[in-house]
Design a protein around this motif. Structure first.
Motif, PDB file in Angstrom:
ATOM      1  N   ALA A  28       0.834  -1.209   0.000  1.00 36.12           N
ATOM      2  CA  ALA A  28       0.000   0.000   0.000  1.00 36.12           C
ATOM      3  C   ALA A  28       0.867   1.256   0.000  1.00 36.12           C
ATOM      4  N   ILE A  29       1.962   1.217   0.760  1.00 38.21           N
ATOM      5  CA  ILE A  29       2.820   2.403   0.897  1.00 38.21           C
ATOM      6  C   ILE A  29       3.479   2.772  -0.427  1.00 38.21           C
ATOM      7  N   ILE A  30       3.791   1.811  -1.281  1.00 41.11           N
ATOM      8  CA  ILE A  30       4.523   2.115  -2.517  1.00 41.11           C
ATOM      9  C   ILE A  30       3.597   2.464  -3.680  1.00 41.11           C
ATOM     10  N   ILE A  31       2.313   2.665  -3.402  1.00 44.82           N
ATOM     11  CA  ILE A  31       1.422   3.180  -4.455  1.00 44.82           C
ATOM     12  C   ILE A  31       1.796   4.640  -4.695  1.00 44.82           C
ATOM     13  N   PRO A  32       2.175   5.035  -5.902  1.00 39.64           N
ATOM     14  CA  PRO A  32       2.703   6.393  -6.132  1.00 39.64           C
ATOM     15  C   PRO A  32       1.712   7.520  -5.857  1.00 39.64           C
ATOM     16  N   ALA A  33       0.450   7.363  -6.235  1.00 40.73           N
ATOM     17  CA  ALA A  33      -0.533   8.447  -6.092  1.00 40.73           C
ATOM     18  C   ALA A  33      -0.970   8.580  -4.636  1.00 40.73           C
ATOM     19  N   LYS A  34      -0.979   9.817  -4.132  1.00 41.91           N
ATOM     20  CA  LYS A  34      -1.231  10.069  -2.715  1.00 41.91           C
ATOM     21  C   LYS A  34      -2.619   9.609  -2.280  1.00 41.91           C
ATOM     22  N   VAL A  35      -3.653   9.968  -3.014  1.00 40.84           N
ATOM     23  CA  VAL A  35      -5.027   9.643  -2.598  1.00 40.84           C
ATOM     24  C   VAL A  35      -5.220   8.136  -2.557  1.00 40.84           C
ATOM     25  N   GLU A  36      -4.784   7.448  -3.621  1.00 35.52           N
ATOM     26  CA  GLU A  36      -4.921   5.991  -3.665  1.00 35.52           C
ATOM     27  C   GLU A  36      -4.072   5.334  -2.576  1.00 35.52           C
ATOM     28  N   ARG A  37      -2.873   5.874  -2.364  1.00 34.46           N
ATOM     29  CA  ARG A  37      -1.986   5.313  -1.338  1.00 34.46           C
ATOM     30  C   ARG A  37      -2.622   5.424   0.048  1.00 34.46           C
ATOM     31  N   ASN A  38      -3.122   6.604   0.380  1.00 34.58           N
ATOM     32  CA  ASN A  38      -3.734   6.798   1.700  1.00 34.58           C
ATOM     33  C   ASN A  38      -4.953   5.900   1.894  1.00 34.58           C
ATOM     34  N   ALA A  39      -5.743   5.753   0.830  1.00 37.25           N
ATOM     35  CA  ALA A  39      -6.925   4.888   0.927  1.00 37.25           C
ATOM     36  C   ALA A  39      -6.515   3.439   1.153  1.00 37.25           C
TER      37      ALA A  39
END
Length: 699
Positions: A255-266
């Motif tokens: 989850a942490i390495i998802i580049p986009a901030k909104v998707e990562r936080n979700a």
């Protein structure tokens, strides 16, 4: 018991006293430097509270009586809302002391610095910072100090510790350095475009200058002999930590390495929620503890990505800047505008130009000040996907705006070259790392779009640090998550030639010279890269101002004529402003500035002013108005407020028996000035005009 210790700082004596006043506080000191005195108190509640963050508040308050004056506001007392200077100084105190409290310290703590006396030479802000550390040192509050701070200035190539307010005006470097015995903990300030090595020398000159203040506090603490309160470190359930890690570690990393901030936080929220639900069946009464473990685990994974896997959340290189786009002229009516986007941080800069009457007037300890440049930073909750009540500017807003303003003000044109009041507004539309440096970039683009003749364009960048023992990684253009989990937030702004502003905060106890030197060089490369992209959108200020910007024209009149423009009770100037749709500013030396939204309105007002202040000239013919009839002649007004006498013998080219045979009151009459006496009396002639039928030299 009253205790006094002195230290030599910058060739002057700094004194710290305790045990005389405010003795019911947990710790209190009075710091004196010259005739400037600051009382600093610290109080910590005796009852521990449940808190996920350090419950520390810092207040700095300037009492106008300290400067021997009565407040100039309606209430004639210090109003409740802190000034911008008070807010910025409170942040200046807070930032270096906050990392020095134990991680598990949860006692409500308040630091209050009060300026009691101000000598108009020594700024009290550094005394407040030193006093905060000293008060904490002699209190029972656990604190990993002492620290101290000085202002570093440079005049003619020579560094000065704590320059006077008068000396600061001529300094090309003006920074505040806070540090411990062995390293630097905070830097804040600006410069007139200086190189990285020069700035580094200034920082460590400041670190050397604080050493006597550090030693003074050590002696003060020993003399006070106060024991620190004992803290009980929370017991870590290693079995629970291991259980949580086994369940979540792999999924949390993904989850942490998802580049986009909104998707990562979700994704991070979803992983944590699932873990709490799964573990909660066996630990239903320990959900808060589990949440803390999850937070620590997220931080550890984020740091391990950098230190062990040599990668960042968004897969950038450590020295790589996110993609940047720049647009100018995005708003039609403001006088300049620009949209700056760097990754998921987006800031719009908006420029408004005004006249001298638009300057900000501020009451300070030094007296009233007028500011012809303002920068206002706005950080709405939607910029980070949150829902919050919208109110006035927060301390963070004022702090970020202050940093951005320092970066830009060094390259603005002088009032002699550009006689406008300048207001920049920063609207943060999205934020994921360093919106303050985005403010600098968008503000510069807006100035150039508005045609402001800046000396050089400025860009800014935020640097980060992750350090574990001897392993050190410096990050260029940090994300919000990298700021949160890292050890440093180092912002640097400047032109292609050098630095105009910088701000450094750390979460560890100190930084070495080697780390700072590397961070400054890496920042230089990064901000030059950003500047190159900015200049592709607009390479230089536009040749002309916006058609919607005010036209400002300055003329010079004789100071004796000022009253003729103003009129009784300001009647004439108010009417003139209303009729010509202008704003008129009159200086005591006779300079008159006219600001208007169109050249036609400005020209109309200028013509009216000239008419009111024009001096009659001998030999010139004027179109006058008869204002009074006498047996011996007629008085004719040739200029506003100026009339002269046409003797009966000068009314016609023949003998006149009665004045009223030729003119009556209200008649228009062309007259020539024959003579102006030493006492200002004017002799006129209509006969001379008749003799010169072509009416040359008429007005």
């Amino acid at each position: 018991m009253e205790i006094n210790f002195n230290a030599d700082v910058g060739g002057r004596t700094l004194n710290i006293q305790t045990g005389k006043v405010a003795k019911q506080a947990s710790g209190s000191v009075v710091v004196q430097y010259g005739g400037t005195i600051v009382l600093v108190t610290v109080v910590a509640d005796q009852k521990e509270k449940e808190s996920s963050f350090l419950p520390l508040s810092v207040e700095y308050q300037e009492k106008i009586y300290a400067a021997g004056r009565i407040p100039g506001n309606y209430f004639r007392r210090e109003i409740g809302r802190p000034s911008e200077k008070e807010t910025l100084t409170a942040r200046l105190i807070d930032r270096p002391i906050r990392p020095l409290f134990p991680k598990y310290y949860n006692f409500e703590t308040q630091v209050i610095a009060t300026v009691l006396s101000m000598d108009h030479e020594n700024d009290p802000d550094m005394l407040a910072l030193v006093g905060a550390s000293a008060a904490l040192e002699i209190s029972d509050i656990p604190f990993a100090g002492p620290i101290a701070g000085v202002r570093v200035g440079r005049i003619d190539g020579h560094f000065i510790a704590n320059p006077t307010l008068q000396e600061i005006e001529t300094c090309d470097i003006n920074i505040i350095v806070a540090g411990s015995k062995t390293g630097v903990v905070m830097v804040e300030g600006g410069a007139d475009i200086v190189g990285e090595q020069e700035m580094l020398e200034a920082i460590f000159f400041g670190h050397q200058a604080i050493q006597p203040i550090i030693d003074l506090q050590i002696k003060l603490k020993e003399a006070a002999g106060v024991s620190k309160r004992e803290l009980t470190a929370p017991v870590v359930d290693e079995q629970l930590v291991e259980t949580v890690s086994e369940i979540i570690a792999g999924k949390l990393r993904e989850a942490i390495i998802i580049p986009a901030k909104v998707e990562r936080n979700a994704a991070v929220r979803a992983v944590k929620k699932a873990a709490i639900e799964k573990i909660g069946e066996d630990y239903a009464d320990r959900k808060d503890e589990i949440k803390n473990i999850l937070g620590d685990l997220q931080k550890k994974i984020s740091r391990d990505l950098i230190l062990k896997e040599n990668r960042r959340i968004d897969n950038r290189k450590f020295d790589e800047v996110r993609p940047i786009t720049c647009e100018t002229g995005v708003l039609p009516r403001p006088h300049g505008s620009a949209l700056f986007t760097r990754g998921e941080t987006q800031v719009m800069g908006v420029l408004t130009l005004g006249s001298g009457q638009d300057e900000q007037r501020i009451e300070t300890l030094g007296g009233e000040e007028n500011r012809s440049f303002m920068l206002h930073y706005n950080f709405p909750p939607y910029s980070v996907g949150e829902v919050k009540r919208i109110g006035g500017p927060s301390r963070r807003d004022i702090g970020h705006g202050g940093l951005s303003a320092r970066a830009i003000e060094k390259i603005l044109p002088s009032k002699e070259d550009f006689d406008y009041t300048i207001r920049l507004v920063s609207e943060v539309f999205e934020s994921n790392g360093s919106s303050s440096m985005g403010t600098v970039c968008s503000g510069i683009l807006a100035l150039m779009d508005g045609g402001v003749p800046i000396k050089a364009p400025v860009s800014g960048i935020a640097m980060g640090l992750v350090q574990e023992k001897d392993q050190i990684v410096i990050l260029t253009d940090i994300l919000g998550d990298e700021d949160h989990t890292g050890d440093m937030d180092f912002k640097v702004a400047g032109t292609s030639e050098g630095i105009t502003a910088l701000q450094m905060d750390i979460k560890i106890h100190e930084l070495s010279r080697e780390i700072m030197e590397k961070a400054l060089e890496q920042a230089r490369v990064g901000r030059l890269h950003i500047l190159e992209i900015m200049l592709k959108s607009i390479s230089q200020p536009r040749k002309s101002l916006s058609p919607f910007a005010p036209t400002i024209t300055t003329i010079k009149i004789h100071p004796d004529k000022i009253r003729d423009i103003i009129g009784p009770g300001g009647k004439i100037v108010r009417a003139m402003q209303s009729e010509t749709n202008t704003r008129i500013e009159i200086m005591d030396d006779g300079h008159v500035k006219v600001a208007a939204t169109s050249k036609e309105d400005c020209d109309a007002a200028i013509e009216r002013i000239k008419e009111l202040t024009m001096e009659p000239e001998i030999g010139v013919v004027y179109d006058g108005t008869v204002v009074k009839i006498m047996d011996f002649g007629a008085f004719v007004q040739i200029l506003p407020g100026r009339d002269g006498l046409v003797h009966i013998s000068q009314l016609a080219d023949h003998r006149v028996a009665k004045v009223t045979d030729v003119v009556k009151e209200g008649d228009s009459l062309k007259v020539k000035v024959l003579e102006i006496s030493r006492d200002g009396k004017i002799r006129l002639s209509h006969k001379a005009v008749l003799e010169n039928k072509d009416g040359s030299n008429s007005k």
